[in-house]
Design a protein around this motif. Structure first.
Motif, PDB file in Angstrom:
ATOM      1  N   ARG A 182       1.261  -1.314   0.015  1.00  0.00           N
ATOM      2  CA  ARG A 182      -0.182  -0.071  -0.319  1.00  0.00           C
ATOM      3  C   ARG A 182       1.289   1.213  -0.626  1.00  0.00           C
ATOM      4  O   ARG A 182       2.164   1.281  -1.017  1.00  0.00           O
ATOM      5  CB  ARG A 182      -0.659  -0.034   1.238  1.00  0.00           C
ATOM      6  CG  ARG A 182      -1.709   1.206   1.615  1.00  0.00           C
ATOM      7  CD  ARG A 182      -3.036   0.503   2.125  1.00  0.00           C
ATOM      8  NE  ARG A 182      -3.401   2.730   2.641  1.00  0.00           N
ATOM      9  CZ  ARG A 182      -4.671   2.713   3.372  1.00  0.00           C
ATOM     10  NH1 ARG A 182      -5.327   1.580   3.857  1.00  0.00           N
ATOM     11  NH2 ARG A 182      -5.589   3.789   3.609  1.00  0.00           N
ATOM     12  N   ASP A 183       0.962   1.791   1.035  1.00  0.00           N
ATOM     13  CA  ASP A 183       1.488   2.948   1.025  1.00  0.00           C
ATOM     14  C   ASP A 183       2.451   2.861   1.633  1.00  0.00           C
ATOM     15  O   ASP A 183       3.442   2.341   2.449  1.00  0.00           O
ATOM     16  CB  ASP A 183       0.167   4.282   1.789  1.00  0.00           C
ATOM     17  CG  ASP A 183      -0.709   4.382   1.347  1.00  0.00           C
ATOM     18  OD1 ASP A 183      -0.759   4.324  -0.027  1.00  0.00           O
ATOM     19  OD2 ASP A 183      -1.117   4.714   2.469  1.00  0.00           O
ATOM     20  N   GLY A 184       4.240   4.237   1.315  1.00  0.00           N
ATOM     21  CA  GLY A 184       4.724   3.981   1.855  1.00  0.00           C
ATOM     22  C   GLY A 184       5.236   4.064   3.350  1.00  0.00           C
ATOM     23  O   GLY A 184       5.152   3.216   4.494  1.00  0.00           O
ATOM     24  N   ASP A 199      10.213   4.473  -2.573  1.00  0.00           N
ATOM     25  CA  ASP A 199      10.098   3.873  -3.950  1.00  0.00           C
ATOM     26  C   ASP A 199       9.277   3.239  -3.642  1.00  0.00           C
ATOM     27  O   ASP A 199       8.872   2.226  -3.088  1.00  0.00           O
ATOM     28  CB  ASP A 199      11.331   3.761  -4.629  1.00  0.00           C
ATOM     29  CG  ASP A 199      11.304   5.066  -4.404  1.00  0.00           C
ATOM     30  OD1 ASP A 199      11.183   5.798  -5.465  1.00  0.00           O
ATOM     31  OD2 ASP A 199      13.177   4.975  -3.904  1.00  0.00           O
ATOM     32  N   ASN A 200       8.441   2.726  -4.749  1.00  0.00           N
ATOM     33  CA  ASN A 200       7.414   1.183  -5.215  1.00  0.00           C
ATOM     34  C   ASN A 200       6.282   1.080  -3.847  1.00  0.00           C
ATOM     35  O   ASN A 200       6.786   0.057  -3.912  1.00  0.00           O
ATOM     36  CB  ASN A 200       8.455   0.249  -5.715  1.00  0.00           C
ATOM     37  CG  ASN A 200       9.723   0.394  -6.835  1.00  0.00           C
ATOM     38  OD1 ASN A 200       9.647   0.593  -7.928  1.00  0.00           O
ATOM     39  ND2 ASN A 200      10.992   0.610  -5.897  1.00  0.00           N
ATOM     40  N   THR A 201       5.532   1.837  -4.623  1.00  0.00           N
ATOM     41  CA  THR A 201       4.317   1.115  -3.733  1.00  0.00           C
ATOM     42  C   THR A 201       3.289   1.409  -4.406  1.00  0.00           C
ATOM     43  O   THR A 201       3.001   1.409  -5.798  1.00  0.00           O
ATOM     44  CB  THR A 201       3.604   3.320  -2.621  1.00  0.00           C
ATOM     45  OG1 THR A 201       3.241   4.132  -4.078  1.00  0.00           O
ATOM     46  CG2 THR A 201       5.152   3.349  -1.819  1.00  0.00           C
ATOM     47  N   GLY A 236      -1.553   3.359  -2.484  1.00  0.00           N
ATOM     48  CA  GLY A 236       0.319   3.577  -2.996  1.00  0.00           C
ATOM     49  C   GLY A 236       0.034   4.751  -3.086  1.00  0.00           C
ATOM     50  O   GLY A 236       0.911   5.182  -4.028  1.00  0.00           O
ATOM     51  N   PHE A 237      -0.259   6.036  -1.688  1.00  0.00           N
ATOM     52  CA  PHE A 237       0.467   7.466  -1.783  1.00  0.00           C
ATOM     53  C   PHE A 237       1.959   6.990  -1.433  1.00  0.00           C
ATOM     54  O   PHE A 237       2.591   6.000  -0.538  1.00  0.00           O
ATOM     55  CB  PHE A 237       0.082   7.990  -0.838  1.00  0.00           C
ATOM     56  CG  PHE A 237      -1.337   7.835  -1.112  1.00  0.00           C
ATOM     57  CD1 PHE A 237      -1.910   9.092  -2.606  1.00  0.00           C
ATOM     58  CD2 PHE A 237      -2.405   7.096  -0.965  1.00  0.00           C
ATOM     59  CE1 PHE A 237      -3.307   8.708  -2.208  1.00  0.00           C
ATOM     60  CE2 PHE A 237      -3.798   6.674  -0.889  1.00  0.00           C
ATOM     61  CZ  PHE A 237      -4.366   7.976  -1.953  1.00  0.00           C
ATOM     62  N   GLY A 238       3.123   8.015  -0.980  1.00  0.00           N
ATOM     63  CA  GLY A 238       4.460   7.832  -0.386  1.00  0.00           C
ATOM     64  C   GLY A 238       4.135   7.991   0.867  1.00  0.00           C
ATOM     65  O   GLY A 238       4.696   7.392   1.337  1.00  0.00           O
ATOM     66  N   VAL A 239       3.284   9.019   1.228  1.00  0.00           N
ATOM     67  CA  VAL A 239       3.136   9.089   2.829  1.00  0.00           C
ATOM     68  C   VAL A 239       1.478   9.838   2.585  1.00  0.00           C
ATOM     69  O   VAL A 239       0.981  10.460   1.819  1.00  0.00           O
ATOM     70  CB  VAL A 239       3.606  10.467   3.604  1.00  0.00           C
ATOM     71  CG1 VAL A 239       3.301  11.148   4.745  1.00  0.00           C
ATOM     72  CG2 VAL A 239       4.994  10.168   3.599  1.00  0.00           C
ATOM     73  N   GLU A 260       0.016   6.118  -6.386  1.00  0.00           N
ATOM     74  CA  GLU A 260      -0.602   7.559  -6.450  1.00  0.00           C
ATOM     75  C   GLU A 260       0.284   8.854  -5.168  1.00  0.00           C
ATOM     76  O   GLU A 260       0.730   8.810  -6.460  1.00  0.00           O
ATOM     77  CB  GLU A 260      -1.957   7.403  -4.697  1.00  0.00           C
ATOM     78  CG  GLU A 260      -2.335   6.014  -5.333  1.00  0.00           C
ATOM     79  CD  GLU A 260      -3.810   6.358  -6.302  1.00  0.00           C
ATOM     80  OE1 GLU A 260      -3.950   7.754  -6.664  1.00  0.00           O
ATOM     81  OE2 GLU A 260      -4.506   5.393  -7.273  1.00  0.00           O
ATOM     82  N   SER A 261      -0.759   9.798  -5.201  1.00  0.00           N
ATOM     83  CA  SER A 261       0.182  11.116  -4.628  1.00  0.00           C
ATOM     84  C   SER A 261       1.307  10.963  -4.207  1.00  0.00           C
ATOM     85  O   SER A 261       1.360   9.951  -3.389  1.00  0.00           O
ATOM     86  CB  SER A 261      -0.595  11.574  -4.184  1.00  0.00           C
ATOM     87  OG  SER A 261      -1.826  12.293  -4.707  1.00  0.00           O
ATOM     88  N   GLY A 262       2.679  11.627  -4.207  1.00  0.00           N
ATOM     89  CA  GLY A 262       3.042  11.119  -2.833  1.00  0.00           C
ATOM     90  C   GLY A 262       2.862  11.862  -2.109  1.00  0.00           C
ATOM     91  O   GLY A 262       3.527  11.036  -0.904  1.00  0.00           O
ATOM     92  N   ILE A 263       2.704  12.587  -1.699  1.00  0.00           N
ATOM     93  CA  ILE A 263       1.783  12.950  -0.019  1.00  0.00           C
ATOM     94  C   ILE A 263       0.429  13.738  -0.257  1.00  0.00           C
ATOM     95  O   ILE A 263      -0.075  14.240  -0.792  1.00  0.00           O
ATOM     96  CB  ILE A 263       2.660  14.611   0.343  1.00  0.00           C
ATOM     97  CG1 ILE A 263       4.375  13.866   0.255  1.00  0.00           C
ATOM     98  CG2 ILE A 263       1.912  14.618   1.940  1.00  0.00           C
ATOM     99  CD1 ILE A 263       4.862  15.227   0.531  1.00  0.00           C
ATOM    100  N   SER A 264      -0.346  12.972   0.551  1.00  0.00           N
ATOM    101  CA  SER A 264      -2.253  13.093   0.188  1.00  0.00           C
ATOM    102  C   SER A 264      -2.441  12.840   1.857  1.00  0.00           C
ATOM    103  O   SER A 264      -1.361  12.376   2.884  1.00  0.00           O
ATOM    104  CB  SER A 264      -2.207  11.716   0.176  1.00  0.00           C
ATOM    105  OG  SER A 264      -4.501  11.580   0.099  1.00  0.00           O
TER     106      SER A 264
END
Length: 371
Positions: A280-282, A301-303, A311-314, A341-345
């Motif tokens: 899922r997310d980082g 990386d790779n989420t 699959g967000f970064g955060v 998805e987005s890097g930060i959500s």
């Protein structure tokens, strides 16, 4: 032959046969052996053990529960046992010695620590029915702790920290955790679960989750007020989460209900870097959690490799916040790593991302933006 000599020989012979039968019966029963510390603090003294006079075998469960004067137990030989419980007193695995947990049965934790265990040697937890290690007391690792390695099978969580008295202090040591959640139907299948206790990774400690054969659930989970994680001038590397979790809840780091995580002092948190499929997310934060990156580096990386719209970064919700400060670096999607998805959500107005003197770089995302 002199009758007196003959009778003495006969008595010795029958005593020898009796002891052989006693030991064979004890081995067949595969019972629990308890360290009492009546003679010394040394593991290899058979008179410290109950049932009396025999050392534990690989098919037996061991309880450290001294009732004698020697409460600080030293494992001064290499040991292979079925499971270990440190119920009272303390246990030290000294340098050059190896403790192996190789055949824990269904539902049974490999190592359970109620008081204190210090590892200065090597501990292998290879096959368990329950958690690899469950600590409601203090576990201090200075050297090597290897959980679920080499094809091992951990039935539930790799390492489980329980309650305010539970802690894992990786003090310059190395920890590997793989192959969790193999018990059918379990929801407790994470690399490390921290429920109200503390994890400290310090003094160039190295903590690897999912590097070799993967994690069935999440990488690290923190749940509840009083739950804390500190990575100080050390490395945490998490890869290959959600190998048996198609529900898409298998983030590398999952914080809920006021859990706190701090990366500082030049510490590195590396997510999804080595064959790094993150389910899922980082980092996921739900319910007033905090992540502080103070002069450290977080690389994600790779989420989003499992099913579902994540699959967000955060990602943050409720009153959670991420603080990047004092030359802290947050690097998302930098190493040709796809962020689904987005890097930060931020999922509501109360969540916050604060960059105070740090650096943030985001690339290779689904929308290549901050929501």
């Amino acid at each position: 032959m002199n009758t007196q000599i003959f009778n003495s020989i006969a008595r010795i012979f029958f005593l020898f046969i009796f002891l052989l039968l006693l030991q064979g019966n004890a081995t067949l029963e595969a019972q629990t052996r308890t360290f009492r510390g009546t003679e010394s603090n040394l593991w290899d003294n058979p008179f410290n053990w109950e049932p009396f006079g025999l050392l534990p075998t690989a098919a037996e469960d061991v309880v450290i529960d001294p009732t004698g004067p020697h409460t600080n137990v030293e494992m001064n030989i290499d040991v292979d046992i079925q499971s270990l419980e440190v119920k009272s007193g303390t246990l030290t695995v000294p340098g050059g010695k190896t403790l192996t947990i190789s055949n824990s049965v269904e539902g049974l934790n490999g190592i359970k620590v109620f008081t204190s265990l210090t590892n200065e040697g090597t501990i292998y937890v290879q096959n368990t029915g329950g958690a690899g290690v469950l600590a409601s007391g203090a576990f201090h690792n200075k050297t090597q702790l290897l959980i679920g390695q080499g094809g091992g099978s951990i039935g539930m969580n790799g390492f489980d920290i329980q309650g305010a008295g539970g802690s894992l202090n990786n003090d310059g040591g190395t920890i590997y955790i793989d192959n969790t959640g193999t018990q059918s139907g379990t929801l407790e299948k994470h690399g490390l679960n921290n429920d109200g206790g503390s994890l400290i990774n310090q003094n160039l400690g190295e903590f690897y989750i999912g590097q070799n054969e993967g994690i069935a659930g999440k990488g690290m989970v923190g749940n509840g007020g009083g739950t804390s994680f500190t990575n100080d001038a050390s490395i945490i590397r998490i890869d290959n989460t959600g190998t048996n979790d198609p529900s898409s809840s298998s983030s590398a780091i999952w914080l809920v209900n006021a859990a706190m995580f701090e990366n500082k002092g030049g510490g590195h948190i590396l997510i999804g870097q080595i064959s790094g499929n993150i389910g899922r997310d980082g980092i996921t934060m739900l319910g007033s959690c905090a992540f502080k990156n103070t002069n450290g580096t977080v690389t994600i990386d790779n989420t989003g490799f499992n099913a579902g719209p994540f699959g967000f970064g955060v990602s943050m919700s409720s009153s959670s916040f991420f603080l990047n400060q004092a030359a802290g670096q947050l690097l998302i999607g930098q190493n040709d790593g796809n962020i689904k998805e987005s890097g930060i959500s931020m999922f509501n107005a109360n969540a916050a991302f604060i960059n105070n003197g740090g650096m943030v770089r985001i690339d290779n995302t689904g929308v290549n933006s901050v929501n």
